[in-house]
Design an enzyme around this catalytic site. Sequence first.
Site, PDB file in Angstrom:
ATOM      1  N   GLU A  58       0.846  -1.198   0.000  1.00 38.13           N
ATOM      2  CA  GLU A  58       0.000   0.000   0.000  1.00 38.13           C
ATOM      3  C   GLU A  58       0.879   1.245   0.000  1.00 38.13           C
ATOM      4  O   GLU A  58       2.096   1.166   0.220  1.00 38.13           O
ATOM      5  CB  GLU A  58      -0.926  -0.014   1.210  1.00 38.13           C
ATOM      6  CG  GLU A  58      -0.190  -0.158   2.535  1.00 38.13           C
ATOM      7  CD  GLU A  58      -0.664   0.842   3.569  1.00 38.13           C
ATOM      8  OE1 GLU A  58      -0.751   2.033   3.209  1.00 38.13           O
ATOM      9  OE2 GLU A  58      -0.932   0.422   4.704  1.00 38.13           O
ATOM     10  N   LYS A 116      -6.184  10.003   0.516  1.00 35.75           N
ATOM     11  CA  LYS A 116      -6.184   8.573   0.859  1.00 35.75           C
ATOM     12  C   LYS A 116      -7.236   7.899  -0.012  1.00 35.75           C
ATOM     13  O   LYS A 116      -8.399   8.311  -0.021  1.00 35.75           O
ATOM     14  CB  LYS A 116      -6.518   8.372   2.333  1.00 35.75           C
ATOM     15  CG  LYS A 116      -5.437   8.895   3.283  1.00 35.75           C
ATOM     16  CD  LYS A 116      -5.875   8.779   4.729  1.00 35.75           C
ATOM     17  CE  LYS A 116      -5.975   7.339   5.176  1.00 35.75           C
ATOM     18  NZ  LYS A 116      -6.282   7.228   6.625  1.00 35.75           N
ATOM     19  N   VAL A 174      -5.282   0.070   2.747  1.00 34.17           N
ATOM     20  CA  VAL A 174      -5.332  -1.396   2.672  1.00 34.17           C
ATOM     21  C   VAL A 174      -6.476  -1.834   1.759  1.00 34.17           C
ATOM     22  O   VAL A 174      -6.306  -2.681   0.884  1.00 34.17           O
ATOM     23  CB  VAL A 174      -5.490  -2.006   4.080  1.00 34.17           C
ATOM     24  CG1 VAL A 174      -5.803  -3.503   3.989  1.00 34.17           C
ATOM     25  CG2 VAL A 174      -4.235  -1.787   4.903  1.00 34.17           C
ATOM     26  N   ASP A 223     -17.548   5.068  13.322  1.00 36.14           N
ATOM     27  CA  ASP A 223     -16.363   5.090  12.464  1.00 36.14           C
ATOM     28  C   ASP A 223     -15.761   3.683  12.366  1.00 36.14           C
ATOM     29  O   ASP A 223     -15.159   3.187  13.327  1.00 36.14           O
ATOM     30  CB  ASP A 223     -15.336   6.080  13.032  1.00 36.14           C
ATOM     31  CG  ASP A 223     -14.245   6.426  12.023  1.00 36.14           C
ATOM     32  OD1 ASP A 223     -14.146   5.726  11.003  1.00 36.14           O
ATOM     33  OD2 ASP A 223     -13.506   7.398  12.268  1.00 36.14           O
ATOM     34  N   SER A 263     -13.440   1.335   9.640  1.00 40.21           N
ATOM     35  CA  SER A 263     -12.593   1.409   8.448  1.00 40.21           C
ATOM     36  C   SER A 263     -13.157   0.575   7.296  1.00 40.21           C
ATOM     37  O   SER A 263     -13.682  -0.530   7.497  1.00 40.21           O
ATOM     38  CB  SER A 263     -11.182   0.927   8.785  1.00 40.21           C
ATOM     39  OG  SER A 263     -10.410   0.781   7.609  1.00 40.21           O
ATOM     40  N   ALA A 264     -12.990   1.106   6.082  1.00 46.44           N
ATOM     41  CA  ALA A 264     -13.394   0.370   4.875  1.00 46.44           C
ATOM     42  C   ALA A 264     -12.541  -0.878   4.672  1.00 46.44           C
ATOM     43  O   ALA A 264     -12.922  -1.779   3.915  1.00 46.44           O
ATOM     44  CB  ALA A 264     -13.290   1.285   3.653  1.00 46.44           C
ATOM     45  N   ASP A 265     -11.388  -0.953   5.358  1.00 45.68           N
ATOM     46  CA  ASP A 265     -10.536  -2.149   5.245  1.00 45.68           C
ATOM     47  C   ASP A 265     -11.310  -3.413   5.626  1.00 45.68           C
ATOM     48  O   ASP A 265     -11.133  -4.476   5.016  1.00 45.68           O
ATOM     49  CB  ASP A 265      -9.312  -2.032   6.166  1.00 45.68           C
ATOM     50  CG  ASP A 265      -8.368  -0.913   5.741  1.00 45.68           C
ATOM     51  OD1 ASP A 265      -8.589  -0.316   4.678  1.00 45.68           O
ATOM     52  OD2 ASP A 265      -7.413  -0.644   6.501  1.00 45.68           O
ATOM     53  N   LYS A 270      -4.246  -1.560  13.938  1.00 47.75           N
ATOM     54  CA  LYS A 270      -3.553  -0.410  14.525  1.00 47.75           C
ATOM     55  C   LYS A 270      -3.983  -0.248  15.982  1.00 47.75           C
ATOM     56  O   LYS A 270      -5.172  -0.293  16.309  1.00 47.75           O
ATOM     57  CB  LYS A 270      -3.854   0.849  13.727  1.00 47.75           C
ATOM     58  CG  LYS A 270      -3.204   0.868  12.340  1.00 47.75           C
ATOM     59  CD  LYS A 270      -3.440   2.191  11.643  1.00 47.75           C
ATOM     60  CE  LYS A 270      -2.710   2.258  10.315  1.00 47.75           C
ATOM     61  NZ  LYS A 270      -3.327   1.432   9.276  1.00 47.75           N
TER      62      LYS A 270
END
Length: 709
Positions: free
Chosen positions: A56, A119, A139, A171, A173-175, A192
Site C-alpha cells: 500500500e 487517501k 489497505v 467510524d 474502516s473500509a478495510d 492499529k
Amino acid sequence: MYTCKVHLNFLTSIRKLKKLQKYFYSNHNHFVNPILSFGEDFVAAKEKNLPIVALESTIITHGMPYPDNLSTALEVEDIIRQKGAFPATIAVLNGSIKVGVNKKEIEILAKSDVKNLIKVSRREFPYAVSKGLSGGTTVSGTMLIANKVGISIMATGGIGGVHRQVESSMDISADLKEMGQTPVTVVCSGVKAILDIPKTLEYLESQGVPVATLGPSDKFPAFYSRETFDGIQSPMRLSDAAEASRLILAQRKLALETGILLAVPIPQAFALDPQEIEQAIQEALKVANCKNISGKNVTPFLLAELVKLTAGRSLQSNIALIKNNAEVAAEIALHLNKLQSLDDEYIVKKSTEALKTVKKSPVVIGGSTLDTILRIKESEIKMNGSTYRGESHQSYGGVGRNLAVGLMNLGISDTKLLSVIGNDEYGQAVIDSLGNAASTIRTLSDMGTARYTAIVDTNGNCCFGIGEMDAFFKIDKQYLQSHEDTLKQSSLIVMDGNAPLDAMAYVINVSIQHRIPIWYETTDLPKVLKIFQNGAAWQKTLKFVSPNINELLLIAKYFSISVPSEESDVDIDTIKSISEKLIEWIPVVIATMGPKGVLVTRNSSGDEPFLNKDNTVIENDKVHSRLYSPVSVNKDIANVSGCGDCLAAGIIAGILRGWKESNSILLGLHAAKQSLISHQTVPHTLKLLPVDEEYYSRKNHTSAISAYA
C-alpha cells in the site's frame, strides 16, 4: 476443478494484463492518462509467473513524515526483492492507478505536501481518477486493485478497524468491509493499536474472514506490542510461512471470496510495552477530541501524536514492523508460488491423462421425448372400458436424450446430442436437463416435442407404448450436415433408430471417411433393422450393437440365422450361439437379457478394452462370449424404461475411458440398477457412481462372470 487456479492465476498472462489496461484506456479515452498502468518490474514478474507482494502507499503519503516515509518504502521493496519475490507498490498518480510504481514516483509521493494527496480506498477511486488527483492507496484500495491484477498477497503495517467510541462516531474502516469481499491475504502486525481491537476482531468474524497469528504465540498482536495489554487470544495460529501458504491455497480451493488476515508480532527488539502504549494512545485521543479531529483524519493525526508522546519510539517500531511484515509476506508468496506451481503441474498431468482416456467427445444422435409411465396396479385387466387402479409418472426421455444425459452424469461431460424438440414447455425442460449437450439440439416452432406413453404392469414390465414421434423425422440429413464438424471430431457416434434412413446413410459415410466407430442402439422392434437398410456401407463402420432378446432374434432372422420357433426355447446358450454368428457382420454384440444379465460376444479371449488407441476395435482371437450377472436390486423397481439406456451409457463411458471389458460392463450394470429404482429414466444418482476403474476391478472378485469358450 481447482478453484484456486482461477483466483491465484487471474490475469497472470501479459496478454490479459494488456487487455485489462486497454479496456481502462480505450473505454475512458477522455482522460489524459490511462486509468490503469503497470511498472516494468511488475510486468516482468508477471511474464515469468514469479511471486509478487503488493504494497500500500498511504504509509508513504499519510503514515510517516519525510524522509522516513521514503527510506522505509524503498527499504521494504528491497527486502522483498532480497527474499526472491517482487514488490508492487500501488498508488494513484495524476488520476492513473499505477501497479508497481518506480523509485522516482515513490520519491515524488514522499516529498509531496500531504494536503495535495488523498487517501484512496474503494470509495475514492472514481473521484481521484476523474479529478486527475494523486494519492496513497489504503489497505482496502490496495486489496481491490491487487485482486484485479492477480496479486494474492499484500504487506502493510496494520489494518484499519473499528474506532474507539464507535457507538457515537460509527467510524469503521473500509478495510474491514473489503476483507469480507476481496480474496487477498493481508500480512500485517494486526490492527492499529489506536483502534478498538476486540470489536475489530468481532467485525472480521461476522465477515467470515480467517484471522491468524503467525509464529509461536497464540496471542493477537497489538501493532507496537507483541500482544494487547489484556492478552487477547488470536482466533487461529499458524507456525510459519509454509503453513500460511497452505491456508491461502485451501481457501482458494474452497472458493471463499474473502481476504485473510495474517498477524505477525513486531520483532521483540522493537516492541513497546502494552501498558505504556495504551496510556499514550489515551493521551492522543484526548488531544484529538479537543481539536475535533474526525473521520479519515483521525488515524494519521493519532499516529503523528504518538510519535511525539513516545519520543519517536513509536515511529521506529512502526518502521521495524513494516519491514518485518514485508519479509514474512515475501516468504509466504514464495511458498504459495511453489504450491501453485505443483498444483498446476498436477492439473496438467490429470488433464493429459483425461485426454488420453477420453480423446474426443462422443456424439449421440437420436430422440428426445416427454415420457409418461402409466403403471396398472391390478393383476388382470379387460379391454371393456372399465377403470383400473394405477399411477403415473412423467420424466424426460428418448433413447438419444437418455444416452447423452447418462454419459454426462457419468463424467463424459463433452457429450453432444443431435436431436429435435418443439418450441414448447416440454422442449425447454428437455434442454434444461441436458446442460452443455443441448448446444447442438434443433428447436422447431411448427412441431411439438415428441411424447411417449408406456403402459406397464404391476411388476414394472412394459406391456406396450404409445408414441407421438413426428419430430423425429426432422433429425434429417440437412440438420446433421449442419453439424458435420461435430461429427468429424467425435470419438464415437452413438445412434438410435429414430433418424430417417437418408440421415443414417449420411452419418455412416461421415464415420467411414473419418474412421469413427458407430454404436447402434436398437431402440425398439420396428426400428431394429433400420441401420442395415442402407446398403452394405454400414459393415465398414458399425462396431457395437446392444439388442435385447427380442431385438437380437429379429436381427438374426434378417441375417438368415436360425432361431427357435418357440420363445420358451430361447435360453442363454441360444443367445450365445446367435451372437457368435452375428460377429461375422458386427464386431461387438452386447445382448441385454434383463434378470439373466448381459452377454458380451467379441473376437477377444481376454479381459481387454474394447478399443485400441487408434480408435479401432480390438480383435485378437477367435470368438468368445462372457456372461455378466446383473447387480442385485434391494429396493422396489420404480421404472424400467430407462434401464437399457443407462446400461448402455455406463458401458460406453467405460469404453471411452479405455477400461477393460469387465469394468465397463460393471459400470453399465450399476447404472442400470440406479435407473430401476428411480422414477427418472436417467437418475441424478448416476453422478454418485465411482468412475474409477480400480473400484470396479475390486468389484469383479465378487461379480459372477461366466466365460464361454
